[in-house]
Design a protein around this motif. Structure first.
Motif, mmCIF file in Angstrom:
data_model
loop_
_atom_site.group_PDB
_atom_site.id
_atom_site.type_symbol
_atom_site.label_atom_id
_atom_site.label_comp_id
_atom_site.label_asym_id
_atom_site.label_seq_id
_atom_site.Cartn_x
_atom_site.Cartn_y
_atom_site.Cartn_z
ATOM 1 N N GLN A 106 0.826 -1.201 0.000
ATOM 2 C CA GLN A 106 0.000 0.000 0.000
ATOM 3 C C GLN A 106 0.867 1.260 0.000
ATOM 4 O O GLN A 106 0.428 2.323 -0.442
ATOM 5 C CB GLN A 106 -0.916 -0.005 1.222
ATOM 6 N N VAL A 107 2.109 1.139 0.501
ATOM 7 C CA VAL A 107 3.005 2.303 0.563
ATOM 8 C C VAL A 107 3.422 2.768 -0.822
ATOM 9 O O VAL A 107 3.991 3.854 -0.971
ATOM 10 C CB VAL A 107 4.264 1.979 1.396
ATOM 11 N N GLY A 109 1.467 3.644 -3.156
ATOM 12 C CA GLY A 109 0.464 4.533 -3.735
ATOM 13 C C GLY A 109 1.024 5.875 -4.166
ATOM 14 O O GLY A 109 0.896 6.274 -5.337
ATOM 15 N N ASP A 110 1.679 6.588 -3.253
ATOM 16 C CA ASP A 110 2.220 7.917 -3.572
ATOM 17 C C ASP A 110 3.347 7.857 -4.607
ATOM 18 O O ASP A 110 3.346 8.651 -5.558
ATOM 19 C CB ASP A 110 2.709 8.604 -2.295
ATOM 20 N N PRO A 111 4.335 6.946 -4.459
ATOM 21 C CA PRO A 111 5.369 6.856 -5.504
ATOM 22 C C PRO A 111 4.796 6.521 -6.881
ATOM 23 O O PRO A 111 5.281 7.033 -7.892
ATOM 24 C CB PRO A 111 6.275 5.721 -4.996
ATOM 25 N N ARG A 113 1.890 7.387 -8.078
ATOM 26 C CA ARG A 113 1.273 8.585 -8.644
ATOM 27 C C ARG A 113 2.321 9.621 -9.045
ATOM 28 O O ARG A 113 2.115 10.395 -9.990
ATOM 29 C CB ARG A 113 0.289 9.177 -7.639
ATOM 30 N N ALA A 114 3.471 9.635 -8.339
ATOM 31 C CA ALA A 114 4.517 10.611 -8.643
ATOM 32 C C ALA A 114 5.363 10.179 -9.843
ATOM 33 O O ALA A 114 5.701 11.002 -10.703
ATOM 34 C CB ALA A 114 5.414 10.817 -7.419
ATOM 35 N N GLN A 115 5.724 8.901 -9.896
ATOM 36 C CA GLN A 115 6.558 8.369 -10.988
ATOM 37 C C GLN A 115 5.959 7.050 -11.476
ATOM 38 O O GLN A 115 6.506 5.972 -11.220
ATOM 39 C CB GLN A 115 7.997 8.154 -10.497
ATOM 40 N N TRP A 119 7.755 3.019 -11.243
ATOM 41 C CA TRP A 119 7.288 2.044 -10.267
ATOM 42 C C TRP A 119 6.456 0.936 -10.892
ATOM 43 O O TRP A 119 6.479 -0.205 -10.427
ATOM 44 C CB TRP A 119 6.516 2.759 -9.161
ATOM 45 N N MET A 220 -2.995 3.733 -7.827
ATOM 46 C CA MET A 220 -2.893 5.070 -8.420
ATOM 47 C C MET A 220 -4.221 5.800 -8.347
ATOM 48 O O MET A 220 -4.276 7.018 -8.197
ATOM 49 C CB MET A 220 -2.431 4.958 -9.862
ATOM 50 N N GLY A 222 -6.334 5.369 -6.013
ATOM 51 C CA GLY A 222 -6.693 5.526 -4.607
ATOM 52 C C GLY A 222 -7.805 4.619 -4.169
ATOM 53 O O GLY A 222 -8.495 4.876 -3.180
#
Length: 223
Positions: A106-107, A109-111, A113-115, A119, A220, A222
């Motif tokens: 689950q961690v 998610g943010d990476p 969406r950023a790259q 990923w 991505m 959410g």
């Protein structure tokens, strides 16, 4: 794998100390941790594959022929649908019982969406390749070749689950860990089954990649 992960973390800390970084005592950031984990998995998979289950030309040719069979692609699609369905049911059951079954991935998610391309390349293409090589080709394949495919299916699936959710180190807690283990063990068992059914390692690899792709898209979004 464990030794490689520990060694990679120690080397990272040593290099941080040489740089005089104030946070050298802290754990490595997520990208570094994932890179260390991938390197440790790759090392373990390639070493044992080379010495224990290195495919010969006959096996490779048979694997490519199996990939061209329509039934192989049906097995791939069936595996992905079955896994997504089982994961969704396990998630709903956990929510209804008030169980925290948050997966460690689950961690991402943010990476993601950023790259996203970086990923997704890691999660969809690279990680499944090493995992299928290690858990299906080597662990399951060795016992399959020894005439004990069901023992290989069980043991490789348990190992697959424990690596994805290490006891006490993952995001899940309490009964949630058991739920996550059941999901990953089922995933490993299905991949082992379709590998044996089709005779091609490409089958579980592509099914694994497809499952991870759907999971990445959900993260991505959410969901």
């Amino acid at each position: 794998m464990a030794g490689g992960s520990v060694l990679g973390t120690v080397v990272w800390g040593f290099l941080q100390g040489l740089r005089g970084a104030p946070a050298a005592h802290a754990g490595p950031p997520l990208p570094v941790s994932l890179a260390i984990g991938l390197a440790a998995t790759a090392f373990a998979a390639l070493i044992v594959y080379y010495f224990r289950r290195n495919a010969n030309s006959v096996e490779r040719n048979a694997s490519w022929r199996a990939l061209l069979q329509p039934s192989t692609w049906i097995w791939m699609a069936t595996a992905v649908i079955a896994l997504l369905t089982f994961s969704a049911l396990a998630d709903k059951l956990s929510l209804s019982l008030g169980i925290d079954a948050t997966p460690t991935n689950q961690v991402l998610g943010d990476p993601l969406r950023a790259q996203p391309w970086l990923w997704m390349g890691f999660a969809v293409l690279i990680a499944p390749a090493y995992e299928e090589l290690l858990f299906r080709r080597v662990l399951f394949g060795r016992l399959w070749a020894a005439g004990r495919p069901w023992l290989g299916l069980v043991l490789s699936s348990i190992a697959f689950a424990l690596v994805h959710e290490p006891p006490g180190l993952g995001a899940g807690r309490g009964w949630g860990v058991l739920v996550l283990w059941s999901v990953y063990a089922t995933m490993g068992a299905i991949f082992a089954w379709i590998y044996r059914r089709t005779g091609s390692l490409w089958t579980p690899y592509l099914a694994h990649a497809g499952n991870n792709l759907v999971a990445c898209l959900a993260l991505m979004a959410g969901v």
